[in-house]
Motif scaffolding. Structure first.
Motif, PDB file in Angstrom:
ATOM      1  N   GLY A   3       0.849  -1.212   0.000  1.00 21.20           N
ATOM      2  CA  GLY A   3       0.000   0.000   0.000  1.00 21.20           C
ATOM      3  C   GLY A   3       0.866   1.237   0.000  1.00 21.20           C
ATOM      4  O   GLY A   3       2.100   1.160  -0.081  1.00 21.20           O
ATOM      5  N   SER A   4       0.253   2.396   0.104  1.00 20.71           N
ATOM      6  CA  SER A   4       0.952   3.682   0.123  1.00 20.71           C
ATOM      7  C   SER A   4       0.375   4.531   1.240  1.00 20.71           C
ATOM      8  O   SER A   4      -0.835   4.477   1.541  1.00 20.71           O
ATOM      9  N   CYS A   5       1.249   5.323   1.855  1.00 21.60           N
ATOM     10  CA  CYS A   5       0.838   6.210   2.929  1.00 21.60           C
ATOM     11  C   CYS A   5       1.954   7.171   3.246  1.00 21.60           C
ATOM     12  O   CYS A   5       3.024   7.097   2.644  1.00 21.60           O
ATOM     13  N   GLY A   6       1.745   8.029   4.226  1.00 24.70           N
ATOM     14  CA  GLY A   6       2.772   8.935   4.664  1.00 24.70           C
ATOM     15  C   GLY A   6       3.585   8.288   5.782  1.00 24.70           C
ATOM     16  O   GLY A   6       3.102   7.480   6.563  1.00 24.70           O
ATOM     17  N   ARG A  16      -0.832   9.063   8.061  1.00 26.22           N
ATOM     18  CA  ARG A  16       0.439   8.364   8.272  1.00 26.22           C
ATOM     19  C   ARG A  16       0.142   6.952   8.749  1.00 26.22           C
ATOM     20  O   ARG A  16      -0.730   6.737   9.615  1.00 26.22           O
ATOM     21  N   CYS A  17       0.901   5.997   8.194  1.00 26.68           N
ATOM     22  CA  CYS A  17       0.745   4.599   8.615  1.00 26.68           C
ATOM     23  C   CYS A  17       2.013   4.036   9.233  1.00 26.68           C
ATOM     24  O   CYS A  17       1.962   2.959   9.839  1.00 26.68           O
ATOM     25  N   LEU A  18       3.118   4.754   9.093  1.00 24.99           N
ATOM     26  CA  LEU A  18       4.401   4.271   9.623  1.00 24.99           C
ATOM     27  C   LEU A  18       5.134   5.422  10.309  1.00 24.99           C
ATOM     28  O   LEU A  18       5.139   6.558   9.816  1.00 24.99           O
ATOM     29  N   ASP A  19       5.742   5.061  11.417  1.00 22.02           N
ATOM     30  CA  ASP A  19       6.619   5.996  12.113  1.00 22.02           C
ATOM     31  C   ASP A  19       7.989   5.305  12.212  1.00 22.02           C
ATOM     32  O   ASP A  19       8.160   4.362  12.991  1.00 22.02           O
ATOM     33  N   LEU A  20       8.934   5.746  11.408  1.00 18.46           N
ATOM     34  CA  LEU A  20      10.231   5.074  11.284  1.00 18.46           C
ATOM     35  C   LEU A  20      11.221   5.600  12.313  1.00 18.46           C
ATOM     36  O   LEU A  20      11.078   6.745  12.808  1.00 18.46           O
ATOM     37  N   SER A  21      12.194   4.761  12.627  1.00 14.71           N
ATOM     38  CA  SER A  21      13.319   5.250  13.433  1.00 14.71           C
ATOM     39  C   SER A  21      14.121   6.254  12.601  1.00 14.71           C
ATOM     40  O   SER A  21      13.990   6.322  11.368  1.00 14.71           O
ATOM     41  N   ALA A  48      17.269   6.305  11.834  1.00 14.49           N
ATOM     42  CA  ALA A  48      18.177   5.642  10.890  1.00 14.49           C
ATOM     43  C   ALA A  48      17.415   5.114   9.682  1.00 14.49           C
ATOM     44  O   ALA A  48      17.884   5.204   8.543  1.00 14.49           O
ATOM     45  N   ALA A  49      16.234   4.546   9.872  1.00 21.32           N
ATOM     46  CA  ALA A  49      15.454   4.010   8.758  1.00 21.32           C
ATOM     47  C   ALA A  49      14.964   5.142   7.849  1.00 21.32           C
ATOM     48  O   ALA A  49      14.971   5.001   6.616  1.00 21.32           O
ATOM     49  N   PHE A  50      14.524   6.263   8.435  1.00 19.66           N
ATOM     50  CA  PHE A  50      14.060   7.375   7.613  1.00 19.66           C
ATOM     51  C   PHE A  50      15.231   7.982   6.827  1.00 19.66           C
ATOM     52  O   PHE A  50      15.065   8.348   5.648  1.00 19.66           O
ATOM     53  N   ALA A  51      16.410   8.098   7.439  1.00 22.24           N
ATOM     54  CA  ALA A  51      17.569   8.684   6.751  1.00 22.24           C
ATOM     55  C   ALA A  51      18.032   7.804   5.600  1.00 22.24           C
ATOM     56  O   ALA A  51      18.705   8.285   4.681  1.00 22.24           O
ATOM     57  N   ALA A  52      17.680   6.517   5.589  1.00 20.05           N
ATOM     58  CA  ALA A  52      18.095   5.622   4.499  1.00 20.05           C
ATOM     59  C   ALA A  52      17.330   5.894   3.220  1.00 20.05           C
ATOM     60  O   ALA A  52      17.798   5.544   2.133  1.00 20.05           O
ATOM     61  N   ILE A  53      16.159   6.523   3.310  1.00 16.32           N
ATOM     62  CA  ILE A  53      15.360   6.754   2.096  1.00 16.32           C
ATOM     63  C   ILE A  53      15.140   8.241   1.799  1.00 16.32           C
ATOM     64  O   ILE A  53      14.736   8.595   0.683  1.00 16.32           O
ATOM     65  N   ALA A  54      15.370   9.116   2.789  1.00 15.19           N
ATOM     66  CA  ALA A  54      15.127  10.553   2.566  1.00 15.19           C
ATOM     67  C   ALA A  54      15.898  11.361   3.593  1.00 15.19           C
ATOM     68  O   ALA A  54      16.440  10.826   4.560  1.00 15.19           O
ATOM     69  N   SER A  55      15.919  12.646   3.394  1.00 11.13           N
ATOM     70  CA  SER A  55      16.591  13.540   4.331  1.00 11.13           C
ATOM     71  C   SER A  55      15.708  13.759   5.548  1.00 11.13           C
ATOM     72  O   SER A  55      14.477  13.937   5.434  1.00 11.13           O
ATOM     73  N   THR A  56      16.321  13.735   6.722  1.00 10.27           N
ATOM     74  CA  THR A  56      15.559  13.946   7.955  1.00 10.27           C
ATOM     75  C   THR A  56      15.014  15.377   8.043  1.00 10.27           C
ATOM     76  O   THR A  56      14.141  15.652   8.887  1.00 10.27           O
ATOM     77  N   ASP A  57      15.512  16.289   7.217  1.00  6.27           N
ATOM     78  CA  ASP A  57      14.997  17.662   7.222  1.00  6.27           C
ATOM     79  C   ASP A  57      13.561  17.721   6.719  1.00  6.27           C
ATOM     80  O   ASP A  57      12.829  18.682   7.015  1.00  6.27           O
ATOM     81  N   LEU A  58      13.153  16.734   5.940  1.00  3.12           N
ATOM     82  CA  LEU A  58      11.781  16.740   5.420  1.00  3.12           C
ATOM     83  C   LEU A  58      10.767  16.418   6.517  1.00  3.12           C
ATOM     84  O   LEU A  58       9.657  16.934   6.514  1.00  3.12           O
ATOM     85  N   GLY A  59      11.119  15.527   7.414  1.00  3.31           N
ATOM     86  CA  GLY A  59      10.222  15.180   8.518  1.00  3.31           C
ATOM     87  C   GLY A  59       9.162  14.180   8.128  1.00  3.31           C
ATOM     88  O   GLY A  59       8.764  13.336   8.947  1.00  3.31           O
ATOM     89  N   GLU A  60       8.628  14.235   6.869  1.00  6.54           N
ATOM     90  CA  GLU A  60       7.588  13.315   6.414  1.00  6.54           C
ATOM     91  C   GLU A  60       7.675  13.182   4.887  1.00  6.54           C
ATOM     92  O   GLU A  60       7.935  14.145   4.173  1.00  6.54           O
ATOM     93  N   VAL A  61       7.484  11.934   4.406  1.00  7.17           N
ATOM     94  CA  VAL A  61       7.487  11.661   2.955  1.00  7.17           C
ATOM     95  C   VAL A  61       6.409  10.631   2.656  1.00  7.17           C
ATOM     96  O   VAL A  61       6.007   9.843   3.533  1.00  7.17           O
ATOM     97  N   ASP A  62       5.919  10.660   1.419  1.00 11.52           N
ATOM     98  CA  ASP A  62       4.976   9.632   0.967  1.00 11.52           C
ATOM     99  C   ASP A  62       5.791   8.405   0.550  1.00 11.52           C
ATOM    100  O   ASP A  62       6.763   8.517  -0.225  1.00 11.52           O
ATOM    101  N   VAL A  63       5.407   7.226   1.045  1.00 14.71           N
ATOM    102  CA  VAL A  63       6.148   6.006   0.787  1.00 14.71           C
ATOM    103  C   VAL A  63       5.229   4.912   0.255  1.00 14.71           C
ATOM    104  O   VAL A  63       4.003   5.015   0.409  1.00 14.71           O
ATOM    105  N   ARG A  64       5.857   3.900  -0.297  1.00 13.21           N
ATOM    106  CA  ARG A  64       5.131   2.680  -0.686  1.00 13.21           C
ATOM    107  C   ARG A  64       5.650   1.571   0.201  1.00 13.21           C
ATOM    108  O   ARG A  64       6.852   1.376   0.326  1.00 13.21           O
ATOM    109  N   TYR A  65       4.790   0.817   0.800  1.00 11.98           N
ATOM    110  CA  TYR A  65       5.214  -0.228   1.714  1.00 11.98           C
ATOM    111  C   TYR A  65       4.779  -1.580   1.208  1.00 11.98           C
ATOM    112  O   TYR A  65       3.774  -1.704   0.514  1.00 11.98           O
TER     113      TYR A  65
END
Length: 207
Positions: A117-120, A179-184, A186-203
């Protein structure tokens, strides 16, 4: 006493000369014979030497003799024996190195996707206790979800850059709409910059 007649022998000069000539001849003949006897001894010796057998070889070669005069005295060359093949050499020729057998590679089966699925997605990094009783580690690849069982693995992909990360569910949340996921962190920094705070993802939920 009968008388004796003594006759005086008279020698004429001619007789005296003849007698002297005979004496000279005898003397000269004797001398010549003696000379012939003396000069005849070497001839006898040479004859004796020539009478020796010709098969007698000289004991030593004459110093003045040239090397070509006696070829039989030089030693004949000896044939050099050909080298024999030792057992070690024969064994090394017969020994063949066995080709290494290909090792079986263990192929890891791709994880099966049971839901998607997809969510924030957002992240958090405050130290706290997680819902399953672990101490939260912001450097671990974990995430919070509202309903998924603990230890479920989820692949999270950022469509904007194609980066993805697999996280393990060990907490509950987030409780914000959309939002459906709240990442650690380290996990968020692996896919995007932590400066964004939130991104749309596919899970993708992996079985």
């Amino acid at each position: 006493m009968a008388g004796r007649h003594f006759r005086n022998r008279k020698f004429s000069p001619t007789g005296i000369a003849a007698t002297a000539a005979v004496g000279v001849v005898l003397a000269v003949g004797g001398t010549v014979g003696a000379v012939q006897l003396t000069s005849g001894e070497p001839a006898a010796e040479s004859a004796a030497v020539e009478a020796l057998p010709s098969t007698v070889a000289p004991t030593s070669a004459s110093p003045s003799a040239s090397p070509s005069a006696s070829p039989s005295l030089s030693p004949s060359p000896k044939a050099t024996p050909s080298p024999k093949v030792t057992r070690t050499q024969a064994a090394s020729r017969k020994t063949r190195t066995a080709s290494p057998k290909p090792t079986a590679r263990k192929t890891t089966a791709a994880p099966k996707v049971v839901d998607s699925g997809s969510c924030g997605a957002s992240f958090y990094d405050e130290g706290q206790m997680t819902a399953n009783g672990e101490t939260f580690n912001p450097d671990a690849l974990t995430a919070a979800h509202k309903t998924l069982p603990f230890n479920t693995r989820v692949r999270v992909t950022n469509p904007a850059n194609g980066k993805s990360v697999i996280v393990r569910i060990n907490d509950r949340g987030p409780y914000i709409d959309g939002r459906c996921l709240d990442l650690s962190r380290a996990a968020f920094a692996a896919i995007a910059s932590t400066d964004l705070g939130e991104v749309d993802v596919r899970y993708e939920v992996l079985g």
